[in-house]
Design a protein around this motif. Structure first.
Motif, mmCIF file in Angstrom:
data_model
loop_
_atom_site.group_PDB
_atom_site.id
_atom_site.type_symbol
_atom_site.label_atom_id
_atom_site.label_comp_id
_atom_site.label_asym_id
_atom_site.label_seq_id
_atom_site.Cartn_x
_atom_site.Cartn_y
_atom_site.Cartn_z
ATOM 1 N N ARG A 155 0.821 -1.217 0.000
ATOM 2 C CA ARG A 155 0.000 0.000 0.000
ATOM 3 C C ARG A 155 0.854 1.266 0.000
ATOM 4 N NH1 ARG A 155 -5.184 -0.007 3.993
ATOM 5 N NH2 ARG A 155 -6.329 -1.805 3.170
ATOM 6 N N GLY A 156 2.130 1.105 0.285
ATOM 7 C CA GLY A 156 3.015 2.266 0.298
ATOM 8 C C GLY A 156 3.402 2.733 1.678
ATOM 9 N N MET A 157 3.083 1.951 2.706
ATOM 10 C CA MET A 157 3.428 2.330 4.067
ATOM 11 C C MET A 157 4.856 1.891 4.406
ATOM 12 S SD MET A 157 0.600 3.751 4.845
ATOM 13 C CE MET A 157 1.016 4.183 6.534
ATOM 14 N N VAL A 158 5.537 2.662 5.240
ATOM 15 C CA VAL A 158 6.833 2.255 5.780
ATOM 16 C C VAL A 158 6.553 1.291 6.935
ATOM 17 C CG1 VAL A 158 8.956 3.018 6.900
ATOM 18 C CG2 VAL A 158 7.866 4.468 5.177
ATOM 19 N N PRO A 159 6.939 0.012 6.824
ATOM 20 C CA PRO A 159 6.568 -0.949 7.863
ATOM 21 C C PRO A 159 6.975 -0.528 9.275
ATOM 22 C CG PRO A 159 7.324 -2.113 5.925
ATOM 23 C CD PRO A 159 7.569 -0.654 5.671
ATOM 24 N N MET A 191 -0.907 1.825 18.330
ATOM 25 C CA MET A 191 -1.616 1.216 17.203
ATOM 26 C C MET A 191 -2.539 2.208 16.512
ATOM 27 S SD MET A 191 -2.614 -2.575 18.635
ATOM 28 C CE MET A 191 -1.432 -3.938 18.555
ATOM 29 N N CYS A 192 -3.062 3.154 17.268
ATOM 30 C CA CYS A 192 -3.986 4.137 16.697
ATOM 31 C C CYS A 192 -3.278 5.292 15.996
ATOM 32 C CB CYS A 192 -4.882 4.711 17.802
ATOM 33 S SG CYS A 192 -6.144 3.573 18.414
ATOM 34 N N THR A 193 -1.962 5.381 16.133
ATOM 35 C CA THR A 193 -1.260 6.570 15.631
ATOM 36 C C THR A 193 -0.021 6.249 14.793
ATOM 37 O OG1 THR A 193 -0.111 6.672 17.774
ATOM 38 C CG2 THR A 193 -2.059 8.049 17.517
ATOM 39 N N PRO A 194 -0.057 5.254 13.897
ATOM 40 C CA PRO A 194 1.122 4.965 13.061
ATOM 41 C C PRO A 194 1.295 6.020 11.983
ATOM 42 C CG PRO A 194 -0.701 3.617 12.348
ATOM 43 C CD PRO A 194 -1.184 4.371 13.557
ATOM 44 N N ALA A 195 2.504 6.087 11.425
ATOM 45 C CA ALA A 195 2.763 7.098 10.402
ATOM 46 C C ALA A 195 3.890 6.654 9.486
ATOM 47 C CB ALA A 195 3.135 8.432 11.059
ATOM 48 N N GLY A 196 3.865 7.146 8.243
ATOM 49 C CA GLY A 196 5.006 6.950 7.341
ATOM 50 C C GLY A 196 4.646 6.296 6.031
ATOM 51 N N ILE A 197 4.901 6.996 4.927
ATOM 52 C CA ILE A 197 4.677 6.441 3.597
ATOM 53 C C ILE A 197 6.003 6.384 2.850
ATOM 54 C CG2 ILE A 197 2.274 7.151 3.463
ATOM 55 C CD1 ILE A 197 3.157 9.548 1.783
ATOM 56 N N TYR A 198 6.130 5.422 1.936
ATOM 57 C CA TYR A 198 7.395 5.186 1.262
ATOM 58 C C TYR A 198 7.701 6.193 0.161
ATOM 59 C CZ TYR A 198 10.343 1.458 2.896
ATOM 60 O OH TYR A 198 11.253 0.732 3.610
ATOM 61 N N GLU A 199 6.801 7.080 -0.116
ATOM 62 C CA GLU A 199 7.138 8.175 -1.016
ATOM 63 C C GLU A 199 8.276 9.002 -0.422
ATOM 64 O OE1 GLU A 199 6.492 10.056 -4.752
ATOM 65 O OE2 GLU A 199 5.671 8.216 -3.890
ATOM 66 N N SER A 200 8.481 8.848 0.883
ATOM 67 C CA SER A 200 9.540 9.589 1.580
ATOM 68 C C SER A 200 10.937 9.090 1.243
ATOM 69 C CB SER A 200 9.330 9.484 3.093
ATOM 70 O OG SER A 200 9.384 8.125 3.521
ATOM 71 N N ALA A 201 11.071 7.911 0.664
ATOM 72 C CA ALA A 201 12.395 7.353 0.376
ATOM 73 C C ALA A 201 13.201 8.281 -0.510
ATOM 74 C CB ALA A 201 12.267 5.988 -0.295
ATOM 75 N N GLY A 202 14.472 8.472 -0.130
ATOM 76 C CA GLY A 202 15.347 9.360 -0.869
ATOM 77 C C GLY A 202 15.349 10.780 -0.355
#
Length: 457
Positions: A155-159, A191-202
């Protein structure tokens, strides 16, 4: 608080934590936790000049307004523990030189260790308690990650952005001595507040994602201790973490949770011996293995056979960035890493710098690196390389498990050697002293002496 719900995922995670505390951790798990701690230090010691780290460190100093309590690695700066956890999280992440749990495409330790270290330091915990909190926190995180991956990643999330805060909350809850109900709330808050998408890579933001995970876990435990609540069904509820952040089958939940304490996932970690993204390690290892046989021949092309996802990731990065235009982009560009390793005869932090990624020879060779999906590769632990030279001759090499994977375990001594190598500006003997202190943590009444060693002056 008396509202503990043992029938939920978070409740079962708490039950595992209590059993692990009661029964004690296996010796090999305690040892692995220390290896992972040492690994994070070799991953961060050369990172202090990175822009993302400097910017975050300066911001934290301004934000702290004189607050103190926990130390930032290598800088020696003392900050409020939540801010120290954030900066240390970025230090661990920014060079991409840390651990990887390949089944979940994630860096499990970088969100947990900064939080439990900060909590241990301000809470005057023993070394043994720190190791316990780290190991259990990572194990909780990996269980949640196994439930969410691979579709959370797809989905594009940073695990680690999804799950690092959960593991950090668990570890900090142990160090704070929270009861079952408050521990469940700490885990639920994260668990209710995760964050981070892989568009951030680089970009700088990928390191910030890890920073947020570390702070999220630290704050979750602190809030839960004060009576802050979270839903007990934060994971499996109709609008919970499982449904909103993955497309996995609910049938897998019981299988993962029920194996906690029987299958120790922390023992399946991969360690990096070169500072670059995990999918590039096999290709770099193949290139360096063939290079001595080249005998001066010029390369016409380099053909890799890799797991299909590697092709997808590498091609996607090239489509987004083009050729590398920053240190972060060079770190995440497989073709650049392979070409730089071949032409420089090594791969270190120098091979991600501007002088290398703009070198015309490196750029030209990177354009002659080709990737083919190999259906027989179940993971990216292995790959093969065929080098074709301009005279028509060829050389090839195959790696089934690159150095650092569970199948090709890095010796303890190598981790210390890497800390020495990348910490060349440390005072003489400091790297060895740090390693010795980590191996002796189980007998340390306090982590303060170790914290005082992790600096460059």
């Amino acid at each position: 608080m008396s509202d503990f719900r043992p029938d939920t995922v978070s409740g079962k995670l708490v039950a595992f934590m209590r059993a692990a505390q009661r029964d004690g951790l296996p010796d090999e798990v305690r040892h692995e936790a220390k290896r992972l701690f040492l690994n994070q230090l070799k991953a961060s010691v050369a990172a202090t000049e990175q822009d993302a780290v400097r910017l975050l460190h300066d911001w934290a100093l301004d934000t702290a307004q004189g607050g103190r309590g926990a130390h930032v690695h290598w800088f020696g700066t003392e900050l409020p523990p939540a801010l120290a956890a954030m900066v240390n999280g970025a230090l661990y992440e920014v060079l991409d030189f840390h651990d990887t749990y390949i089944p979940c495409f994630m860096h499990a330790v970088s969100g947990v260790l900064p939080a439990v270290l900060a909590q241990a330091e301000v809470g005057s915990a023993s070394g043994r308690d720190l190791v316990t909190a780290l190991a259990i926190g990572v194990e909780v995180e990996l269980a949640v990650a196994r439930l969410l991956m691979p579709t959370g990643y797809y989905r594009g999330m940073v695990p680690a952005g999804l799950t690092g805060g959960v593991g950090a909350a668990a570890g900090c809850a142990l160090l704070r001595g929270l009861d079952d109900a408050r521990t469940q709330h700490a885990i639920g808050i994260a668990m209710c507040t995760p964050a981070g998408i892989y568009e951030s890579a680089g970009s700088h933001t990928l390191a910030y994602v890890t920073s947020l995970a570390a702070r999220s876990g630290y704050d979750a435990a602190a809030l839960a201790e004060r009576g802050f609540t979270a839903p007990p069904t934060a994971f499996e509820g109709d609008q919970g973490m499982f449904k909103t952040h993955s497309d996995e089958d609910r049938g897998k939940i019981a299988g993962v949770i029920d194996t906690l304490g029987q299958e120790w996932r922390i023992l399946g970690q991969t360690y990096k011996v070169v500072p670059t993204e995990t999918i590039t390690h096999g290709p770099v290892e193949c290139a360096l293995a063939i290079l001595p046989r080249a005998a001066g021949r010029l390369v016409a092309r380099m053909d890799y056979r890799v797991q299909a996802i590697v092709v997808s990731i590498a091609d996607g990065r090239r489509e987004r960035f083009g050729r590398p235009g920053s240190v972060g982009q060079a770190t995440f560009d497989l073709r650049h890493c392979a070409a730089a390793a071949w032409l420089r005869g090594r791969f270190t932090t120098a091979e991600t710098q501007v002088a290398c990624y703009t070198d015309p020879d490196v750029v030209a060779l990177s354009d002659r690196v080709f990737l083919t999906a190999d259906p027989d590769r179940p993971t990216f632990e292995g790959c093969s390389l065929l080098v074709t030279f301009t005279d028509g001759s060829t050389e090839d090499h195959n790696v089934d498990a690159f150095l650092g994977t569970p199948g090709a375990r890095v010796p303890d001594a190598t981790l210390t050697d890497l800390l020495e190598q990348y910490g060349a500006d440390l005072p003489a003997g400091r790297a060895r002293a740090i390693a010795d202190a980590i191996w002796a943590l189980d007998d340390a009444a306090s982590i303060a002496p170790l914290a005082a060693l992790i600096r460059k002056d």
